[in-house]
Design a protein around this motif. Structure first.
Motif, mmCIF file in Angstrom:
data_model
loop_
_atom_site.group_PDB
_atom_site.id
_atom_site.type_symbol
_atom_site.label_atom_id
_atom_site.label_comp_id
_atom_site.label_asym_id
_atom_site.label_seq_id
_atom_site.Cartn_x
_atom_site.Cartn_y
_atom_site.Cartn_z
ATOM 1 N N MET A 94 -22.287 33.505 33.223
ATOM 2 C CA MET A 94 -23.050 32.716 32.265
ATOM 3 C C MET A 94 -23.665 33.603 31.190
ATOM 4 S SD MET A 94 -22.393 29.749 33.164
ATOM 5 C CE MET A 94 -23.384 28.974 31.907
ATOM 6 N N TYR A 95 -24.143 34.774 31.599
ATOM 7 C CA TYR A 95 -24.658 35.719 30.602
ATOM 8 C C TYR A 95 -23.552 36.140 29.637
ATOM 9 C CZ TYR A 95 -28.977 36.254 33.330
ATOM 10 O OH TYR A 95 -30.168 36.022 33.975
ATOM 11 N N MET A 96 -22.367 36.354 30.190
ATOM 12 C CA MET A 96 -21.236 36.779 29.351
ATOM 13 C C MET A 96 -20.812 35.662 28.393
ATOM 14 S SD MET A 96 -20.706 39.900 29.976
ATOM 15 C CE MET A 96 -22.477 39.999 30.274
ATOM 16 N N VAL A 97 -20.852 34.416 28.858
ATOM 17 C CA VAL A 97 -20.527 33.287 27.976
ATOM 18 C C VAL A 97 -21.557 33.206 26.848
ATOM 19 C CG1 VAL A 97 -20.355 30.777 27.828
ATOM 20 C CG2 VAL A 97 -19.324 31.975 29.761
ATOM 21 N N GLY A 98 -22.813 33.414 27.192
ATOM 22 C CA GLY A 98 -23.851 33.433 26.160
ATOM 23 C C GLY A 98 -23.645 34.563 25.170
ATOM 24 N N LEU A 99 -23.301 35.763 25.706
ATOM 25 C CA LEU A 99 -23.028 36.902 24.831
ATOM 26 C C LEU A 99 -21.816 36.625 23.943
ATOM 27 C CD1 LEU A 99 -23.492 39.837 23.959
ATOM 28 C CD2 LEU A 99 -22.089 40.563 25.915
ATOM 29 N N LEU A 100 -20.820 35.938 24.504
ATOM 30 C CA LEU A 100 -19.626 35.583 23.735
ATOM 31 C C LEU A 100 -19.989 34.715 22.535
ATOM 32 C CD1 LEU A 100 -16.528 35.402 23.392
ATOM 33 C CD2 LEU A 100 -16.555 33.493 25.012
ATOM 34 N N MET A 135 -13.172 34.537 38.766
ATOM 35 C CA MET A 135 -13.783 35.499 39.685
ATOM 36 C C MET A 135 -15.264 35.221 39.887
ATOM 37 S SD MET A 135 -11.952 39.027 38.388
ATOM 38 C CE MET A 135 -12.946 40.053 39.474
ATOM 39 N N GLY A 136 -15.922 34.732 38.843
ATOM 40 C CA GLY A 136 -17.350 34.477 38.944
ATOM 41 C C GLY A 136 -17.716 33.093 39.433
ATOM 42 N N GLY A 137 -16.718 32.236 39.651
ATOM 43 C CA GLY A 137 -17.001 30.871 40.080
ATOM 44 C C GLY A 137 -17.742 30.075 39.024
ATOM 45 N N ALA A 138 -17.529 30.445 37.754
ATOM 46 C CA ALA A 138 -18.291 29.820 36.672
ATOM 47 C C ALA A 138 -17.928 28.358 36.469
ATOM 48 C CB ALA A 138 -18.063 30.586 35.372
ATOM 49 N N VAL A 139 -16.647 28.023 36.722
ATOM 50 C CA VAL A 139 -16.223 26.638 36.491
ATOM 51 C C VAL A 139 -17.014 25.686 37.384
ATOM 52 C CG1 VAL A 139 -14.310 25.015 36.651
ATOM 53 C CG2 VAL A 139 -13.920 27.302 35.716
ATOM 54 N N ASN A 140 -17.142 26.044 38.657
ATOM 55 C CA ASN A 140 -17.915 25.190 39.575
ATOM 56 C C ASN A 140 -19.382 25.126 39.152
ATOM 57 O OD1 ASN A 140 -15.682 24.683 41.194
ATOM 58 N ND2 ASN A 140 -16.063 26.453 42.499
ATOM 59 N N TYR A 141 -19.918 26.264 38.698
ATOM 60 C CA TYR A 141 -21.315 26.317 38.266
ATOM 61 C C TYR A 141 -21.543 25.404 37.067
ATOM 62 C CZ TYR A 141 -25.775 28.347 36.764
ATOM 63 O OH TYR A 141 -27.087 28.525 36.393
ATOM 64 N N ILE A 142 -20.667 25.524 36.057
ATOM 65 C CA ILE A 142 -20.796 24.693 34.856
ATOM 66 C C ILE A 142 -20.517 23.232 35.184
ATOM 67 C CG2 ILE A 142 -19.877 24.284 32.538
ATOM 68 C CD1 ILE A 142 -19.277 27.280 32.379
ATOM 69 N N GLN A 143 -19.558 23.007 36.092
ATOM 70 C CA GLN A 143 -19.248 21.636 36.508
ATOM 71 C C GLN A 143 -20.476 20.973 37.107
ATOM 72 O OE1 GLN A 143 -15.397 20.934 38.432
ATOM 73 N NE2 GLN A 143 -16.465 19.868 40.046
ATOM 74 N N ASN A 144 -21.216 21.710 37.937
ATOM 75 C CA ASN A 144 -22.442 21.164 38.533
ATOM 76 C C ASN A 144 -23.486 20.868 37.457
ATOM 77 O OD1 ASN A 144 -21.398 21.299 41.144
ATOM 78 N ND2 ASN A 144 -22.172 23.378 41.482
ATOM 79 N N LEU A 145 -23.538 21.726 36.434
ATOM 80 C CA LEU A 145 -24.474 21.480 35.331
ATOM 81 C C LEU A 145 -24.126 20.181 34.603
ATOM 82 C CD1 LEU A 145 -24.903 25.029 33.704
ATOM 83 C CD2 LEU A 145 -26.544 23.793 35.124
ATOM 84 N N PHE A 146 -22.832 19.977 34.352
ATOM 85 C CA PHE A 146 -22.389 18.761 33.676
ATOM 86 C C PHE A 146 -22.696 17.529 34.532
ATOM 87 C CE2 PHE A 146 -20.261 21.362 30.647
ATOM 88 C CZ PHE A 146 -19.955 20.550 29.573
ATOM 89 N N PHE A 147 -22.363 17.610 35.808
ATOM 90 C CA PHE A 147 -22.591 16.460 36.687
ATOM 91 C C PHE A 147 -24.082 16.195 36.870
ATOM 92 C CE2 PHE A 147 -18.282 17.252 38.877
ATOM 93 C CZ PHE A 147 -17.645 16.524 37.884
#
Length: 436
Positions: A7-13, A302-314
């Protein structure tokens, strides 16, 4: 911890993109840094970057992109696009606002041999705009029609955006190509209907050409060029639809056909090499983007970000409608800042799994996403197609505000078409279900 790093890397991106870094550089930098922070080894991060590049480029699917782009460049530089426009113009002589409708029809057909909206925008800015202005068409209306109808190139196959989407989601390129046909036709009809209605309501915006314009017969070269483009459409789309070719084979045969058409239209060695160089300049950055995007996808996995963001959306509540609305907002905002391929590379690895979890059809969601992202081609301040039209029209009096204002109704129609696809997924899934 890994998900937080991602998530930090997505923000940095996002920050790097807003600061003006090239999207491929930003993707590669944040991906390498994120994997380094997770693995604790810079050598592992660099090794993964190298293997991602190798795995990405060696896929035979990637050859489809440069071949279809080259096919479009051969057709564009041969002058066949102008022939097609003149034939469409003559066939539509009894239609109100016929030059605008001819531009839409020409773009729809030309899209089937280019796959890149920018190519259509550049070609018809030089072909259709001067003709419309010569006959008294309003400036904003003329540039708006050119810019808006050029967006058909990103939906009607062979679309580069559909290819990139298919690569990222491991979907069938051929299936997505066929899925884009019916929505593309519907969108072209919407564009044409708007042109006719607007011309009838405001005759001063699009006056009818003099009757003498219809007397001059078409030249043989114009008929030949238009028929050549039709033949390429039948070869590529018909071959895919009939199962004669896979997408790679269709791209190869289409490119050979476009070269034959170009030579028959008078292209020689210099023009052929210019088309090849132009295709290389277009596809080189795309390939670099896809390599960086592969690394980015590995970081997310590798970071499991999709599941993390998916939970945020849901966790937003409101169900599918709210989540899809958030996706639309994100896509439109990104469309104001960066190009369409970059938007796909940034968001699709995250949004596509969420759409599947919501029970949305993957094919319909792909067409829906392309349409929304396509609308971003016309939104300020970036609006890639708008800037292309501004730079290509042979009229220094045309300002960016004229193109943005004239193309706004087309942006709205694109979003309406996107909503129709998500509400009625059969618009995108019916043809593939018959073919595949």
């Amino acid at each position: 911890m890994a998900a937080e790093i991602v998530m930090y890397m997505v923000g940095l991106l996002v920050v790097l993109v807003l600061l003006g870094f090239h999207i491929a550089v930003a993707l590669a930098m944040t991906s390498v840094l994120g994997i380094y922070l997770m693995m604790g080894s810079f050598d592992v991060a660099v090794s993964l970057l190298g293997s991602s590049a190798y795995e990405a480029i060696r896929s035979h699917t990637f050859i489809v992109i440069p071949l279809f782009v080259l096919m479009g460049d051969f057709v564009s530089k041969s002058g066949a696009a102008g022939d097609l426009y003149q034939v469409c113009n003559r066939l539509l002589r009894r239609v109100s606002g016929r030059l605008a409708v001819a531009t839409v029809a020409g773009n729809a057909i030309f899209a089937a041999v280019t796959g890149v909206s920018v190519a259509s925008a550049a070609a018809f800015s030089r072909i259709a705009y001067p003709e419309m202005r010569r006959l008294g068409y309003q400036r904003e209306y003329a540039v708006g029609v050119v810019a808006g109808s050029a967006c058909l190139g990103m939906l009607i196959p062979p679309s580069v955006l559909l290819i990139v989407w298919a690569i990222l989601t491991e979907a069938s390129v051929g299936k997505l190509f066929i899925a884009g046909v019916l929505p593309g036709i519907i969108l072209a009809i919407m564009f044409a209907a708007y042109c006719v209605v607007h011309a009838r309501m405001r005759p001063d915006v699009a006056p009818n050409p003099p009757a003498a314009e219809d007397i001059t017969p078409l030249a043989r070269g114009e008929i030949f060029g238009a028929l050549g483009i039709f033949a390429l459409v039948v070869l590529v789309i018909g071959g895919l639809w009939g199962g004669v070719f896979n997408p790679t084979e269709a791209a190869g045969f289409g490119t050979i056909g476009a070269l034959v058409l170009g030579v028959a239209k008078g292209m020689r060695g210099r023009e052929v090499m210019q088309a090849i160089y132009s295709a290389a300049r277009t596809t080189g950055p795309i390939m670099l983007l896809l390599i960086a995007a592969t690394m980015y996808s590995r970081l997310l996995a590798m970071g499991g970000a999709v599941n993390y963001i998916q939970n945020l959306f849901f966790g937003l509540g409101g169900g599918t409608i709210v989540i899809v609305a958030v996706m639309i907002i994100i896509w439109i905002i990104l469309g104001m800042l960066i190009d369409s391929i970059s938007i796909i590379l940034l968001t699709v690895p995250i949004f596509a799994p969420i759409a599947l979890a919501l029970g949305l059809d993957s094919t319909a969601f792909a067409i829906f996403g392309i349409l929304v992202i396509e609308a971003g081609l016309l939104t300020p301040p970036f609006g890639l197609v708008v800037y292309t039209v501004k730079g290509a029209v042979p009229d220094p009096s045309v300002k960016l505000k004229h193109v943005f204002k004239g193309s706004f109704p087309f942006c709205v129609m694109i979003l309406i078409a996107a909503l129709l696809v998500i509400l009625f997924p059969q618009l995108a899934t019916w043809l593939p279900s018959v073919t595949f």
